[in-house]
Design an enzyme around this catalytic site. Structure first.
Site, PDB file in Angstrom:
ATOM      1  N   ASN A 165       0.868  -1.179   0.000  1.00 48.55           N
ATOM      2  CA  ASN A 165       0.000   0.000   0.000  1.00 48.55           C
ATOM      3  C   ASN A 165       0.903   1.228   0.000  1.00 48.55           C
ATOM      4  O   ASN A 165       1.508   1.548   1.017  1.00 48.55           O
ATOM      5  CB  ASN A 165      -0.891  -0.052   1.252  1.00 48.55           C
ATOM      6  CG  ASN A 165      -1.695   1.220   1.454  1.00 48.55           C
ATOM      7  OD1 ASN A 165      -1.767   2.068   0.564  1.00 48.55           O
ATOM      8  ND2 ASN A 165      -2.298   1.347   2.627  1.00 48.55           N
ATOM      9  N   TRP A 166       0.985   1.858  -1.155  1.00 46.01           N
ATOM     10  CA  TRP A 166       1.926   2.988  -1.277  1.00 46.01           C
ATOM     11  C   TRP A 166       1.391   4.258  -0.640  1.00 46.01           C
ATOM     12  O   TRP A 166       2.094   5.261  -0.554  1.00 46.01           O
ATOM     13  CB  TRP A 166       2.266   3.235  -2.759  1.00 46.01           C
ATOM     14  CG  TRP A 166       3.008   2.112  -3.413  1.00 46.01           C
ATOM     15  CD1 TRP A 166       3.408   0.933  -2.827  1.00 46.01           C
ATOM     16  CD2 TRP A 166       3.441   2.033  -4.782  1.00 46.01           C
ATOM     17  NE1 TRP A 166       4.059   0.140  -3.748  1.00 46.01           N
ATOM     18  CE2 TRP A 166       4.095   0.795  -4.952  1.00 46.01           C
ATOM     19  CE3 TRP A 166       3.338   2.894  -5.883  1.00 46.01           C
ATOM     20  CZ2 TRP A 166       4.646   0.395  -6.171  1.00 46.01           C
ATOM     21  CZ3 TRP A 166       3.880   2.503  -7.093  1.00 46.01           C
ATOM     22  CH2 TRP A 166       4.532   1.267  -7.237  1.00 46.01           C
ATOM     23  N   LYS A 167       0.113   4.248  -0.254  1.00 45.30           N
ATOM     24  CA  LYS A 167      -0.525   5.431   0.358  1.00 45.30           C
ATOM     25  C   LYS A 167      -0.314   6.668  -0.522  1.00 45.30           C
ATOM     26  O   LYS A 167      -0.272   6.539  -1.745  1.00 45.30           O
ATOM     27  CB  LYS A 167      -0.002   5.621   1.785  1.00 45.30           C
ATOM     28  CG  LYS A 167      -0.133   4.331   2.606  1.00 45.30           C
ATOM     29  CD  LYS A 167       0.080   4.515   4.070  1.00 45.30           C
ATOM     30  CE  LYS A 167      -0.062   3.180   4.769  1.00 45.30           C
ATOM     31  NZ  LYS A 167       0.042   3.278   6.215  1.00 45.30           N
ATOM     32  N   HIS A 177      -9.342   1.078   5.067  1.00 51.36           N
ATOM     33  CA  HIS A 177      -8.040   1.232   5.718  1.00 51.36           C
ATOM     34  C   HIS A 177      -8.184   2.159   6.928  1.00 51.36           C
ATOM     35  O   HIS A 177      -8.985   3.089   6.918  1.00 51.36           O
ATOM     36  CB  HIS A 177      -7.010   1.804   4.732  1.00 51.36           C
ATOM     37  CG  HIS A 177      -5.637   1.795   5.299  1.00 51.36           C
ATOM     38  ND1 HIS A 177      -5.171   2.794   6.114  1.00 51.36           N
ATOM     39  CD2 HIS A 177      -4.642   0.881   5.202  1.00 51.36           C
ATOM     40  CE1 HIS A 177      -3.940   2.491   6.491  1.00 51.36           C
ATOM     41  NE2 HIS A 177      -3.596   1.332   5.954  1.00 51.36           N
ATOM     42  N   GLU A 192      -6.565   4.576   7.970  1.00 50.52           N
ATOM     43  CA  GLU A 192      -6.420   6.018   7.719  1.00 50.52           C
ATOM     44  C   GLU A 192      -7.706   6.584   7.117  1.00 50.52           C
ATOM     45  O   GLU A 192      -8.044   7.743   7.349  1.00 50.52           O
ATOM     46  CB  GLU A 192      -5.204   6.261   6.819  1.00 50.52           C
ATOM     47  CG  GLU A 192      -3.915   6.075   7.615  1.00 50.52           C
ATOM     48  CD  GLU A 192      -2.792   5.391   6.862  1.00 50.52           C
ATOM     49  OE1 GLU A 192      -2.803   5.391   5.624  1.00 50.52           O
ATOM     50  OE2 GLU A 192      -1.890   4.846   7.537  1.00 50.52           O
ATOM     51  N   GLU A 232      -5.000  -4.901  11.019  1.00 53.80           N
ATOM     52  CA  GLU A 232      -3.962  -3.881  11.180  1.00 53.80           C
ATOM     53  C   GLU A 232      -4.231  -3.077  12.451  1.00 53.80           C
ATOM     54  O   GLU A 232      -5.029  -2.123  12.435  1.00 53.80           O
ATOM     55  CB  GLU A 232      -3.964  -2.923   9.982  1.00 53.80           C
ATOM     56  CG  GLU A 232      -3.765  -3.609   8.653  1.00 53.80           C
ATOM     57  CD  GLU A 232      -3.280  -2.620   7.595  1.00 53.80           C
ATOM     58  OE1 GLU A 232      -2.133  -2.763   7.161  1.00 53.80           O
ATOM     59  OE2 GLU A 232      -4.032  -1.706   7.239  1.00 53.80           O
ATOM     60  N   GLY A 270       2.688   2.407  10.698  1.00 56.58           N
ATOM     61  CA  GLY A 270       3.596   3.526  10.453  1.00 56.58           C
ATOM     62  C   GLY A 270       4.333   4.008  11.696  1.00 56.58           C
ATOM     63  O   GLY A 270       4.962   5.058  11.684  1.00 56.58           O
ATOM     64  N   SER A 273       3.729  -1.881  10.352  1.00 53.72           N
ATOM     65  CA  SER A 273       5.183  -1.903  10.541  1.00 53.72           C
ATOM     66  C   SER A 273       5.816  -3.258  10.237  1.00 53.72           C
ATOM     67  O   SER A 273       6.766  -3.664  10.916  1.00 53.72           O
ATOM     68  CB  SER A 273       5.559  -1.429  11.949  1.00 53.72           C
ATOM     69  OG  SER A 273       5.152  -0.084  12.138  1.00 53.72           O
ATOM     70  N   GLY A 320       2.933  -1.098   4.232  1.00 51.48           N
ATOM     71  CA  GLY A 320       2.968   0.324   3.887  1.00 51.48           C
ATOM     72  C   GLY A 320       4.394   0.757   3.577  1.00 51.48           C
ATOM     73  O   GLY A 320       4.917   0.541   2.483  1.00 51.48           O
ATOM     74  N   GLY A 321       5.052   1.339   4.563  1.00 53.76           N
ATOM     75  CA  GLY A 321       6.390   1.918   4.386  1.00 53.76           C
ATOM     76  C   GLY A 321       7.373   1.024   3.644  1.00 53.76           C
ATOM     77  O   GLY A 321       8.054   1.473   2.712  1.00 53.76           O
TER      78      GLY A 321
HETATM   79  P1  PGA Z   1       3.028   0.373   7.595  1.00 49.97           P
HETATM   80  O1  PGA Z   1       1.545   0.513   6.996  1.00 49.97           O
HETATM   81  O2  PGA Z   1       3.590  -0.904   7.048  1.00 49.97           O
HETATM   82  O3  PGA Z   1       3.749   1.597   7.094  1.00 49.97           O
HETATM   83  O4  PGA Z   1       2.898   0.350   9.068  1.00 49.97           O
HETATM   84  C1  PGA Z   1       0.712  -0.607   6.872  1.00 49.97           C
HETATM   85  C2  PGA Z   1      -0.637  -0.193   6.326  1.00 49.97           C
HETATM   86  O5  PGA Z   1      -1.122   0.881   6.709  1.00 49.97           O
HETATM   87  O6  PGA Z   1      -1.245  -0.900   5.497  1.00 49.97           O
END
Ligand code: PGA
Length: 260
Positions: A10-12, A96, A98, A168, A174, A214, A235-236
């Site tokens: 997930n590149w956000k 998600h 966010e 999650e 993050g 993470s 994500g990251g």
């Molecule tokens: P993260 O994000 O790996 O940067 O913690 C995961 C996600 O939000 O899907």
């Protein structure tokens, strides 16, 4: 029945016109022909088409970070299922954290998105997870159960085969703080039990439940060898082709270890 691991990036709201296809191209080079793990990347909407081109012919599928549940019309800023299919999306992240906590999406909206996906031939990744305050108040099970019940309302057991759940914990996204393998496994097992109650045990056994929050190359192995963790939403670490490839190789090893 074994569950094939599924790793999605997930590149956000990251990358640029130039960076997005370049990152996808680097991933194709490193993991584009992996067989033992299903793969997807979810770039920002404006780059879906160019990333789709970069992924063409590889085993990496294209996914979107969100969808809207209406077909077309006066919904300024929204993106339809048909548009996502036009640019080659197979998967869609729904709900998600966010979007739940920053944008304010409700369980009802998320459910409509999940239903739209399964109705229109897209595969939803339904995200669930508790806030830190909810975990501290011992409400994890209650919160996640509610999100699963409401998110899957009206989804038939036949359609559930196209659904991935991503657990999650919000406090792990993050932040660099990961749930321990035991903490994650406990919630994953609870989700599978719940799916067994809502549907039946055989159906529940086939659903893939990803962990997210993470996940990095150095913690992926121990998370992915847990019996009910069937992959990860990254994500990251999905913004670096090298790290993404290392996590995929950990998933492949976990699968080869024949844990199930
Ligand atoms: P993260 O994000 O790996 O940067 O913690 C995961 C996600 O939000 O899907």
């Amino acid at each position: 029945m074994t569950r094939k691991p599924f790793i999605a990036g997930n590149w956000k709201m990251n990358t640029s016109l130039e960076e997005a296809p370049a990152l996808a191209g680097a991933m194709v080079e490193k993991v584009g022909s992996v067989e033992g793990v299903d793969l997807a990347v979810c770039p920002p909407f404006p780059y879906l088409a160019s990333v789709g081109k970069a992924l063409a012919g590889s085993k990496i599928a294209l996914g979107a970070q969100d969808i809207f549940y209406e077909n077309n019309g006066a919904y300024t800023g929204e993106i339809s299922a048909a548009m996502l299919k036009d640019v080659g999306c197979a998967y869609v992240i729904c709900g998600h954290s966010e979007r739940r906590h920053v944008i304010g999406e409700t369980d009802e909206m998320i459910n409509r998105k999940v239903l739209k996906c399964v109705g229109d031939g897209l595969k939803p990744i339904l995200c669930v997870g508790e806030l830190l305050t909810e975990r501290q108040a011992d409400e994890t099970i209650e919160v996640v159960s509610r999100q699963i019940h409401l998110g899957l309302e009206g989804v038939s057991s036949a359609d559930l085969t196209d659904v991935t759940i991503a657990y999650e914990p919000v406090w792990a996204i993050g932040t660099g703080v990961t749930a321990t393998p035991d903490q994650a496994q406990e919630v994953h097992a609870m989700i599978r039990r719940l799916l067994g109650e809502i549907y039946d045990d055989a159906t529940a056994r086939n659903v893939r439940i990803q962990y997210g929050g993470s996940v990095k190359p150095d913690n992926a192995g121990e998370l992915l060898t847990q019996p009910d963790i069937d992959g990860a939403l990254i994500g990251g670490a999905s913004l670096k082709a090298d790290d993404f490839a290392k996590i995929i190789s950990a998933a492949n090893n976990a699968n080869n270890a024949n844990k199930r």
